[in-house]
Enzyme design. Structure first.
Site, short mmCIF file in Angstrom:
data_model
loop_
_atom_site.label_atom_id
_atom_site.label_comp_id
_atom_site.label_asym_id
_atom_site.label_seq_id
_atom_site.Cartn_x
_atom_site.Cartn_y
_atom_site.Cartn_z
N LYS A 103 0.87 -1.18 0.00
CA LYS A 103 0.00 0.00 0.00
C LYS A 103 0.90 1.23 0.00
O LYS A 103 1.99 1.22 0.62
CB LYS A 103 -0.93 -0.01 1.22
N LYS A 128 -12.34 -7.23 -9.07
CA LYS A 128 -12.92 -7.57 -7.77
C LYS A 128 -14.38 -7.88 -7.98
O LYS A 128 -15.13 -7.01 -8.45
CB LYS A 128 -12.77 -6.40 -6.79
MG LIG Z 1 -6.49 -1.77 -4.99
#
Ligand SMILES: [Mg+2]
Length: 368
Positions: A163, A262
């Site tokens: 991240k 996703k």
């Molecule tokens: Mg992502």
């Protein structure tokens, strides 16, 4: 297949350790769970939009209400034969992909159980194993991160995602690359930047990253296309791709070289398959991402990760990483870190642990 009964749950499932990304820090993952029954069989579907409209405009309470008020009345006691038919019924509802996803998954589970085939077979999965990488959120120190990476690489993970957000940027990458010059890394910015950050984004090329995930706004494709022309590192779109149309337009204007599919963000397994096929046709890389699903959802991700055009390790967190207790049983386990081998049982091959569900549910609604 007649839908006899639907039960909806809204769940707040606590995690062991706080998880920090560009959105902030969270101590639980919020989801909705759909239990769909037909002719004595049960299908389960989980979707994890989160507890607030941070990743997308949707959140658990909104999805629960939408499902209750609009999806359930449209499908309860109806004869629906295919997932495509279910999507067609839900199509007049604009957006709300996370809510639709939970119903779509429950329907696929139910249908493949009825047909006596595994979900992998039902969706056309061809790979023997789902290959997965490991993802690190923002940690307290670079030393903590290096120690974590060291552990995960030794366990056998083929790639690491980091991240990336203001305060955890190039200095972090410098520290990581100084120890691991050749390991496959990519970063996920979760929409933390704009084109005003171009000087910093251009510097990222020197870190030889596999890709940069969603550097710019959550609903942008145009600026991503501009950015892709100015940097060498492939851009991977995540938040920006909510439908097959989004994927087609992004690919057409050169906004990305990868798509993180996703199932929650795009409205279920059915649209995920369409986007996967488009990526294959257009020679765009794709892999599967997660939203902090329990085993109910990670099993969906693992099944999708066996599709033929998936060409990068997907994000499936090990069951023991996040949750105090898992909503799904059996918990998706691996004999070898970095891969999951799916069993050849009918359907999703995971059901909700109703004891755990009862403990962490915030709301429940039964329609019969
Ligand atoms: Mg992502």
């Amino acid at each position: 297949m007649r839908i006899d009964r639907i039960t909806m749950y809204r769940v707040c499932n606590p995690i062991k350790n706080p998880y920090t990304t560009a959105f902030g820090t969270q101590n639980a993952f919020n989801s909705i769970v759909v239990k769909m029954e037909s002719d004595g069989l049960t299908g389960w579907g989980e979707s994890c939009p989160g507890g607030g409209p941070a990743f997308s405009p949707y959140w658990d309470k909104g999805c629960f209400m939408l499902g209750k008020d609009f999806i359930v009345p449209a499908i309860l006691h109806k004869e629906i034969e295919t997932p495509q038919e279910l999507q067609k019924i839900m199509a007049p509802i604009r957006g709300n992909e996370f809510a639709k996803a939970a119903f779509d998954v429950a329907f696929w589970d139910l249908l493949s159980r009825k047909q006596g085939i595994s979900l992998k077979k039902a969706i056309g999965g061809t790979k023997e194993k789902a290959e997965v990488g490991y993802c690190f959120g923002v940690l307290k120190t670079f030393d903590d991160l290096i120690a974590g990476i060291d552990k995960m690489l030794k366990l056998g993970y083929p790639r690491i995602k980091l991240k990336f957000c203001p305060g955890w940027e190039c200095d972090m990458l410098e520290a990581v690359r100084s120890v691991y010059p050749d390991t496959v890394f990519h970063i996920d910015c979760n929409s933390a930047y704009t084109l005003a950050d171009l000087p910093m984004l251009k510097k990222l090329d020197k870190y030889n990253l596999a890709m940069i995930e969603q550097p710019l706004m959550h609903d942008d494709i145009l600026d991503h296309a501009k950015l892709q022309k100015m940097i060498g590192t492939p851009i991977c779109l995540d938040e920006s791709i909510c439908s097959l149309q989004d994927a087609r337009q992004a690919i057409e204007i050169g906004a990305c070289k990868y798509i993180n599919i996703k199932y929650g963000r795009v409205g279920g397994i059915t649209p995920s398959l369409d986007i996967h096929d488009l990526c294959g046709e257009k020679n765009i890389g794709c892999w599967l991402g997660g939203m902090g699903e329990s085993s109910l959802g990670t099993n969906v991700v693992a099944n999708l990760a066996t599709l033929p055009y998936v060409n990068y390790p997907s994000d499936i967190s090990p069951a023991e990483k996040f949750y105090v207790e898992n909503l799904g049983t059996p918990v998706l386990l691996t004999e070898q870190y970095g891969t999951y081998t799916l069993r050849d049982n009918p359907g999703l091959d995971v059901v909700a642990n109703e004891e755990v569900l009862a403990k962490y549910k915030q709301e429940e609604a039964v329609f019969a």
